[in-house]
Design a protein around this motif. Structure first.
Motif, PDB file in Angstrom:
ATOM      1  N   ALA A 150     -42.896  61.961   9.316  1.00 45.97           N
ATOM      2  CA  ALA A 150     -43.334  63.278   8.852  1.00 45.97           C
ATOM      3  C   ALA A 150     -42.652  63.623   7.536  1.00 45.97           C
ATOM      4  O   ALA A 150     -43.296  64.156   6.622  1.00 45.97           O
ATOM      5  CB  ALA A 150     -43.026  64.339   9.907  1.00 45.97           C
ATOM      6  N   ASP A 151     -41.382  63.299   7.412  1.00 46.14           N
ATOM      7  CA  ASP A 151     -40.654  63.571   6.177  1.00 46.14           C
ATOM      8  C   ASP A 151     -41.279  62.812   5.012  1.00 46.14           C
ATOM      9  O   ASP A 151     -41.473  63.376   3.940  1.00 46.14           O
ATOM     10  CB  ASP A 151     -39.186  63.180   6.347  1.00 46.14           C
ATOM     11  CG  ASP A 151     -38.325  63.658   5.203  1.00 46.14           C
ATOM     12  OD1 ASP A 151     -38.420  64.851   4.846  1.00 46.14           O
ATOM     13  OD2 ASP A 151     -37.555  62.834   4.678  1.00 46.14           O
ATOM     14  N   ARG A 152     -41.622  61.546   5.226  1.00 50.09           N
ATOM     15  CA  ARG A 152     -42.266  60.763   4.162  1.00 50.09           C
ATOM     16  C   ARG A 152     -43.618  61.360   3.792  1.00 50.09           C
ATOM     17  O   ARG A 152     -43.972  61.443   2.624  1.00 50.09           O
ATOM     18  CB  ARG A 152     -42.447  59.304   4.594  1.00 50.09           C
ATOM     19  CG  ARG A 152     -41.203  58.469   4.417  1.00 50.09           C
ATOM     20  CD  ARG A 152     -41.518  56.997   4.512  1.00 50.09           C
ATOM     21  NE  ARG A 152     -42.113  56.626   5.787  1.00 50.09           N
ATOM     22  CZ  ARG A 152     -41.444  56.205   6.841  1.00 50.09           C
ATOM     23  NH1 ARG A 152     -40.131  56.090   6.792  1.00 50.09           N
ATOM     24  NH2 ARG A 152     -42.066  55.889   7.951  1.00 50.09           N
ATOM     25  N   MET A 153     -44.380  61.786   4.780  1.00 54.27           N
ATOM     26  CA  MET A 153     -45.701  62.352   4.508  1.00 54.27           C
ATOM     27  C   MET A 153     -45.593  63.682   3.761  1.00 54.27           C
ATOM     28  O   MET A 153     -46.422  63.976   2.907  1.00 54.27           O
ATOM     29  CB  MET A 153     -46.478  62.557   5.807  1.00 54.27           C
ATOM     30  CG  MET A 153     -46.854  61.268   6.500  1.00 54.27           C
ATOM     31  SD  MET A 153     -47.890  60.195   5.498  1.00 54.27           S
ATOM     32  CE  MET A 153     -49.390  61.143   5.449  1.00 54.27           C
ATOM     33  N   LEU A 154     -44.594  64.463   4.055  1.00 60.66           N
ATOM     34  CA  LEU A 154     -44.442  65.763   3.414  1.00 60.66           C
ATOM     35  C   LEU A 154     -43.830  65.660   2.027  1.00 60.66           C
ATOM     36  O   LEU A 154     -43.932  66.590   1.244  1.00 60.66           O
ATOM     37  CB  LEU A 154     -43.595  66.685   4.293  1.00 60.66           C
ATOM     38  CG  LEU A 154     -44.254  67.096   5.596  1.00 60.66           C
ATOM     39  CD1 LEU A 154     -43.268  67.843   6.476  1.00 60.66           C
ATOM     40  CD2 LEU A 154     -45.493  67.931   5.343  1.00 60.66           C
ATOM     41  N   ARG A 155     -43.214  64.530   1.717  1.00 64.05           N
ATOM     42  CA  ARG A 155     -42.575  64.351   0.414  1.00 64.05           C
ATOM     43  C   ARG A 155     -43.356  63.428  -0.503  1.00 64.05           C
ATOM     44  O   ARG A 155     -42.840  63.014  -1.520  1.00 64.05           O
ATOM     45  CB  ARG A 155     -41.174  63.767   0.593  1.00 64.05           C
ATOM     46  CG  ARG A 155     -40.218  64.716   1.201  1.00 64.05           C
ATOM     47  CD  ARG A 155     -38.874  64.082   1.263  1.00 64.05           C
ATOM     48  NE  ARG A 155     -37.923  65.012   1.819  1.00 64.05           N
ATOM     49  CZ  ARG A 155     -36.634  64.897   1.699  1.00 64.05           C
ATOM     50  NH1 ARG A 155     -36.137  63.881   1.054  1.00 64.05           N
ATOM     51  NH2 ARG A 155     -35.840  65.781   2.229  1.00 64.05           N
ATOM     52  N   TRP A 156     -44.572  63.077  -0.173  1.00 61.52           N
ATOM     53  CA  TRP A 156     -45.307  62.112  -0.996  1.00 61.52           C
ATOM     54  C   TRP A 156     -45.445  62.611  -2.414  1.00 61.52           C
ATOM     55  O   TRP A 156     -45.586  63.793  -2.675  1.00 61.52           O
ATOM     56  CB  TRP A 156     -46.621  61.728  -0.364  1.00 61.52           C
ATOM     57  CG  TRP A 156     -47.574  62.864  -0.155  1.00 61.52           C
ATOM     58  CD1 TRP A 156     -47.379  63.953   0.621  1.00 61.52           C
ATOM     59  CD2 TRP A 156     -48.863  63.005  -0.730  1.00 61.52           C
ATOM     60  NE1 TRP A 156     -48.471  64.764   0.572  1.00 61.52           N
ATOM     61  CE2 TRP A 156     -49.398  64.211  -0.249  1.00 61.52           C
ATOM     62  CE3 TRP A 156     -49.619  62.216  -1.590  1.00 61.52           C
ATOM     63  CZ2 TRP A 156     -50.649  64.657  -0.604  1.00 61.52           C
ATOM     64  CZ3 TRP A 156     -50.862  62.675  -1.939  1.00 61.52           C
ATOM     65  CH2 TRP A 156     -51.369  63.869  -1.453  1.00 61.52           C
ATOM     66  N   ASP A 157     -45.361  61.693  -3.322  1.00 55.29           N
ATOM     67  CA  ASP A 157     -45.356  61.997  -4.752  1.00 55.29           C
ATOM     68  C   ASP A 157     -46.757  61.804  -5.312  1.00 55.29           C
ATOM     69  O   ASP A 157     -47.304  60.716  -5.266  1.00 55.29           O
ATOM     70  CB  ASP A 157     -44.363  61.068  -5.459  1.00 55.29           C
ATOM     71  CG  ASP A 157     -44.253  61.362  -6.952  1.00 55.29           C
ATOM     72  OD1 ASP A 157     -44.748  62.409  -7.399  1.00 55.29           O
ATOM     73  OD2 ASP A 157     -43.653  60.533  -7.647  1.00 55.29           O
ATOM     74  N   THR A 158     -47.328  62.864  -5.870  1.00 54.91           N
ATOM     75  CA  THR A 158     -48.686  62.773  -6.417  1.00 54.91           C
ATOM     76  C   THR A 158     -48.680  62.423  -7.896  1.00 54.91           C
ATOM     77  O   THR A 158     -49.738  62.205  -8.475  1.00 54.91           O
ATOM     78  CB  THR A 158     -49.446  64.097  -6.220  1.00 54.91           C
ATOM     79  OG1 THR A 158     -48.733  65.139  -6.872  1.00 54.91           O
ATOM     80  CG2 THR A 158     -49.609  64.403  -4.753  1.00 54.91           C
ATOM     81  N   SER A 159     -47.512  62.359  -8.522  1.00 61.06           N
ATOM     82  CA  SER A 159     -47.476  62.066  -9.954  1.00 61.06           C
ATOM     83  C   SER A 159     -47.960  60.638 -10.192  1.00 61.06           C
ATOM     84  O   SER A 159     -47.552  59.713  -9.528  1.00 61.06           O
ATOM     85  CB  SER A 159     -46.068  62.244 -10.506  1.00 61.06           C
ATOM     86  OG  SER A 159     -45.177  61.345  -9.905  1.00 61.06           O
ATOM     87  N   GLY A 160     -48.879  60.501 -11.110  1.00 62.59           N
ATOM     88  CA  GLY A 160     -49.400  59.180 -11.449  1.00 62.59           C
ATOM     89  C   GLY A 160     -50.452  58.659 -10.491  1.00 62.59           C
ATOM     90  O   GLY A 160     -50.967  57.571 -10.662  1.00 62.59           O
ATOM     91  N   SER A 161     -50.799  59.427  -9.471  1.00 64.37           N
ATOM     92  CA  SER A 161     -51.763  58.926  -8.491  1.00 64.37           C
ATOM     93  C   SER A 161     -53.198  59.248  -8.881  1.00 64.37           C
ATOM     94  O   SER A 161     -54.128  58.733  -8.277  1.00 64.37           O
ATOM     95  CB  SER A 161     -51.476  59.528  -7.109  1.00 64.37           C
ATOM     96  OG  SER A 161     -51.761  60.911  -7.113  1.00 64.37           O
ATOM     97  N   GLY A 162     -53.378  60.137  -9.854  1.00 62.69           N
ATOM     98  CA  GLY A 162     -54.720  60.542 -10.229  1.00 62.69           C
ATOM     99  C   GLY A 162     -55.249  61.678  -9.374  1.00 62.69           C
ATOM    100  O   GLY A 162     -56.315  62.199  -9.619  1.00 62.69           O
TER     101      GLY A 162
END
Length: 56
Positions: free
Chosen positions: A38-50
């Motif tokens: 859950a921590d990984r899912m809530l901290r996902w980085d959208t920078s550079g993903s489009g």
């Protein structure tokens, strides 16, 4: 919260662990895994993903 390892000197606890496995330990492991996921899912980085949250 205290944890008792198998062979803890408590005959009832030791018997239950022998019969059913260490359910408390397994539940803690699963809770920790779920927390990390859950921590990984809530901290996902959208920078550079489009992906742009303003467009969705």
């Amino acid at each position: 919260m205290s944890t008792r390892p198998a062979g803890s000197g408590s005959p009832i606890y030791d018997q239950l662990v022998e019969e059913h496995g260490d359910v408390l330990s397994e539940a803690r492991k699963l809770a920790d895994l779920t927390h990390r996921q859950a921590d990984r899912m809530l901290r996902w980085d959208t920078s550079g993903s489009g992906w742009d949250p303003e467009v969705s």
